[in-house]
Write a protein that holds these residues in place. Sequence first.
Motif, PDB file in Angstrom:
ATOM      1  N   LYS A  84       0.823  -1.211   0.000  1.00  0.00           N
ATOM      2  CA  LYS A  84       0.000   0.000   0.000  1.00  0.00           C
ATOM      3  C   LYS A  84       0.859   1.263   0.000  1.00  0.00           C
ATOM      4  O   LYS A  84       0.431   2.317  -0.483  1.00  0.00           O
ATOM      5  CB  LYS A  84      -0.924   0.000   1.213  1.00  0.00           C
ATOM      6  CG  LYS A  84      -2.055  -1.008   1.109  1.00  0.00           C
ATOM      7  CD  LYS A  84      -2.912  -1.006   2.369  1.00  0.00           C
ATOM      8  CE  LYS A  84      -4.029  -2.042   2.276  1.00  0.00           C
ATOM      9  NZ  LYS A  84      -4.837  -2.079   3.531  1.00  0.00           N
ATOM     10  N   SER A  85       2.071   1.135   0.516  1.00  0.00           N
ATOM     11  CA  SER A  85       2.953   2.300   0.570  1.00  0.00           C
ATOM     12  C   SER A  85       3.790   2.453  -0.708  1.00  0.00           C
ATOM     13  O   SER A  85       4.640   3.341  -0.793  1.00  0.00           O
ATOM     14  CB  SER A  85       3.877   2.213   1.781  1.00  0.00           C
ATOM     15  OG  SER A  85       4.799   1.147   1.643  1.00  0.00           O
ATOM     16  N   GLY A  86       3.564   1.556  -1.670  1.00  0.00           N
ATOM     17  CA  GLY A  86       4.221   1.729  -2.970  1.00  0.00           C
ATOM     18  C   GLY A  86       5.184   0.650  -3.395  1.00  0.00           C
ATOM     19  O   GLY A  86       5.751   0.731  -4.497  1.00  0.00           O
ATOM     20  N   ALA A  87       5.416  -0.362  -2.573  1.00  0.00           N
ATOM     21  CA  ALA A  87       6.328  -1.440  -2.961  1.00  0.00           C
ATOM     22  C   ALA A  87       5.746  -2.212  -4.141  1.00  0.00           C
ATOM     23  O   ALA A  87       4.535  -2.425  -4.219  1.00  0.00           O
ATOM     24  CB  ALA A  87       6.555  -2.384  -1.783  1.00  0.00           C
ATOM     25  N   ARG A  88       6.615  -2.616  -5.057  1.00  0.00           N
ATOM     26  CA  ARG A  88       6.176  -3.333  -6.244  1.00  0.00           C
ATOM     27  C   ARG A  88       7.082  -4.537  -6.503  1.00  0.00           C
ATOM     28  O   ARG A  88       8.270  -4.514  -6.205  1.00  0.00           O
ATOM     29  CB  ARG A  88       6.193  -2.413  -7.475  1.00  0.00           C
ATOM     30  CG  ARG A  88       5.184  -1.278  -7.406  1.00  0.00           C
ATOM     31  CD  ARG A  88       3.754  -1.786  -7.555  1.00  0.00           C
ATOM     32  NE  ARG A  88       2.771  -0.710  -7.484  1.00  0.00           N
ATOM     33  CZ  ARG A  88       2.178  -0.302  -6.362  1.00  0.00           C
ATOM     34  NH1 ARG A  88       2.500  -0.872  -5.210  1.00  0.00           N
ATOM     35  NH2 ARG A  88       1.285   0.673  -6.379  1.00  0.00           N
ATOM     36  N   ALA A  89       6.476  -5.571  -7.085  1.00  0.00           N
ATOM     37  CA  ALA A  89       7.247  -6.744  -7.507  1.00  0.00           C
ATOM     38  C   ALA A  89       7.698  -6.544  -8.950  1.00  0.00           C
ATOM     39  O   ALA A  89       6.879  -6.219  -9.814  1.00  0.00           O
ATOM     40  CB  ALA A  89       6.390  -7.996  -7.394  1.00  0.00           C
ATOM     41  N   HIS A  90       8.980  -6.718  -9.209  1.00  0.00           N
ATOM     42  CA  HIS A  90       9.525  -6.561 -10.548  1.00  0.00           C
ATOM     43  C   HIS A  90       9.530  -7.908 -11.263  1.00  0.00           C
ATOM     44  O   HIS A  90      10.283  -8.810 -10.886  1.00  0.00           O
ATOM     45  CB  HIS A  90      10.937  -5.984 -10.484  1.00  0.00           C
ATOM     46  CG  HIS A  90      10.971  -4.575  -9.989  1.00  0.00           C
ATOM     47  ND1 HIS A  90      12.122  -3.977  -9.513  1.00  0.00           N
ATOM     48  CD2 HIS A  90       9.990  -3.638  -9.881  1.00  0.00           C
ATOM     49  CE1 HIS A  90      11.845  -2.740  -9.140  1.00  0.00           C
ATOM     50  NE2 HIS A  90      10.575  -2.512  -9.360  1.00  0.00           N
ATOM     51  N   LYS A  91       8.715  -8.041 -12.275  1.00  0.00           N
ATOM     52  CA  LYS A  91       8.608  -9.301 -13.007  1.00  0.00           C
ATOM     53  C   LYS A  91       9.933  -9.700 -13.643  1.00  0.00           C
ATOM     54  O   LYS A  91      10.258 -10.876 -13.749  1.00  0.00           O
ATOM     55  CB  LYS A  91       7.526  -9.196 -14.077  1.00  0.00           C
ATOM     56  CG  LYS A  91       6.105  -9.143 -13.528  1.00  0.00           C
ATOM     57  CD  LYS A  91       5.089  -9.148 -14.658  1.00  0.00           C
ATOM     58  CE  LYS A  91       3.661  -9.113 -14.108  1.00  0.00           C
ATOM     59  NZ  LYS A  91       2.653  -9.130 -15.205  1.00  0.00           N
ATOM     60  N   SER A  92      10.710  -8.706 -14.073  1.00  0.00           N
ATOM     61  CA  SER A  92      11.978  -9.010 -14.736  1.00  0.00           C
ATOM     62  C   SER A  92      12.952  -9.724 -13.810  1.00  0.00           C
ATOM     63  O   SER A  92      13.864 -10.413 -14.261  1.00  0.00           O
ATOM     64  CB  SER A  92      12.620  -7.722 -15.258  1.00  0.00           C
ATOM     65  OG  SER A  92      12.919  -6.837 -14.183  1.00  0.00           O
ATOM     66  N   MET A  93      12.774  -9.554 -12.497  1.00  0.00           N
ATOM     67  CA  MET A  93      13.612 -10.217 -11.508  1.00  0.00           C
ATOM     68  C   MET A  93      12.930 -11.445 -10.907  1.00  0.00           C
ATOM     69  O   MET A  93      13.464 -12.064  -9.981  1.00  0.00           O
ATOM     70  CB  MET A  93      13.989  -9.244 -10.380  1.00  0.00           C
ATOM     71  CG  MET A  93      14.850  -8.092 -10.816  1.00  0.00           C
ATOM     72  SD  MET A  93      15.302  -7.038  -9.413  1.00  0.00           S
ATOM     73  CE  MET A  93      16.396  -5.865 -10.200  1.00  0.00           C
ATOM     74  N   GLY A  94      11.760 -11.761 -11.416  1.00  0.00           N
ATOM     75  CA  GLY A  94      11.032 -12.909 -10.903  1.00  0.00           C
ATOM     76  C   GLY A  94      10.549 -12.729  -9.469  1.00  0.00           C
ATOM     77  O   GLY A  94      10.416 -13.699  -8.719  1.00  0.00           O
ATOM     78  N   GLN A  95      10.287 -11.484  -9.071  1.00  0.00           N
ATOM     79  CA  GLN A  95       9.941 -11.208  -7.675  1.00  0.00           C
ATOM     80  C   GLN A  95       8.506 -11.604  -7.347  1.00  0.00           C
ATOM     81  O   GLN A  95       7.569 -11.287  -8.075  1.00  0.00           O
ATOM     82  CB  GLN A  95      10.133  -9.725  -7.360  1.00  0.00           C
ATOM     83  CG  GLN A  95      11.582  -9.290  -7.317  1.00  0.00           C
ATOM     84  CD  GLN A  95      11.711  -7.810  -7.004  1.00  0.00           C
ATOM     85  OE1 GLN A  95      10.754  -7.049  -7.085  1.00  0.00           O
ATOM     86  NE2 GLN A  95      12.918  -7.386  -6.667  1.00  0.00           N
TER      87      GLN A  95
END
Length: 275
Positions: A13-24
């Motif tokens: 909710k505070s803005g963290a995102r999973a980066h698909k390019s890193m497989g997160q």
Amino acid sequence: MENAAEYTQRLLKSGARAHKSMGQVFLMSDEVINGIVSASTLLPEVPLVEIGPGLGVLTRVLAPRVQKLWAIELDKHKIGILNKELSGQSIEIVNLDALTLNLKELWGDQKGYLIGNLPYYITSPLIMHFLEQADHLSGMTIMVQKEVADRIAAPPGSKTYGILSIAVQISAQVTKVMDVSPSSFWPVPKVTSAVIRLDLRPYPGFDVDKKNFFRVVKAAFSQRRKTLGNSLTGGLRLRKEEVILRLQSAGISEGRRAETLSIDEFQELTKAFQL
């Protein structure tokens, strides 16, 4: 302490995102976290490294259990979150590609322990990278794709037994800890995961040169559906008659297939095919 889902949702909710390019993907299950912790060797005096801490949902549970924890994170944005969320704890956050991590540089001549949710696109290279540092590592508890875990733990004769199974099993005792459903993560991945424990040790009675051993293993599996007589003929570029004679000297039938051979039998095969 917030539970895993609350902690992760707050950061999302505070803005963290999973980066698909890193497989997160971010772990959100306390049950899985407890399973990882219970399966691991976490003694205060044993140095610990975590690979891919992400948002730190597992890191915050590990830190109080050891005197020193290194968290290896490639994503610089996640490092900012980790520094904020885990400040005041005995953690060193290192911005580094785990494939370049040298454990001796972390803790010298000690033997430490490793925990990690390994990026699925580089799982096998990462595992081999750390198995090659056995002088500085006693074991690992790692989360990988279930398909890979099954291959690593596979016994001879099973459909999933192959080069990866042998490569890991000659260096470590493998224990399946638990399967992990896609719903344990956000975003929800398309595959099931699994936690395995690897206790590093030399394979009992291993007495051949590893380079020669894997030359034979790779040749045997080079044409998996063919018999050893045929796969070794092509893989080692030998005449069929010579291959048959060497198989006979090892006491192994030419009609068998690579996936039926134990590590001990592959050792006998290596001795027979010393070139």
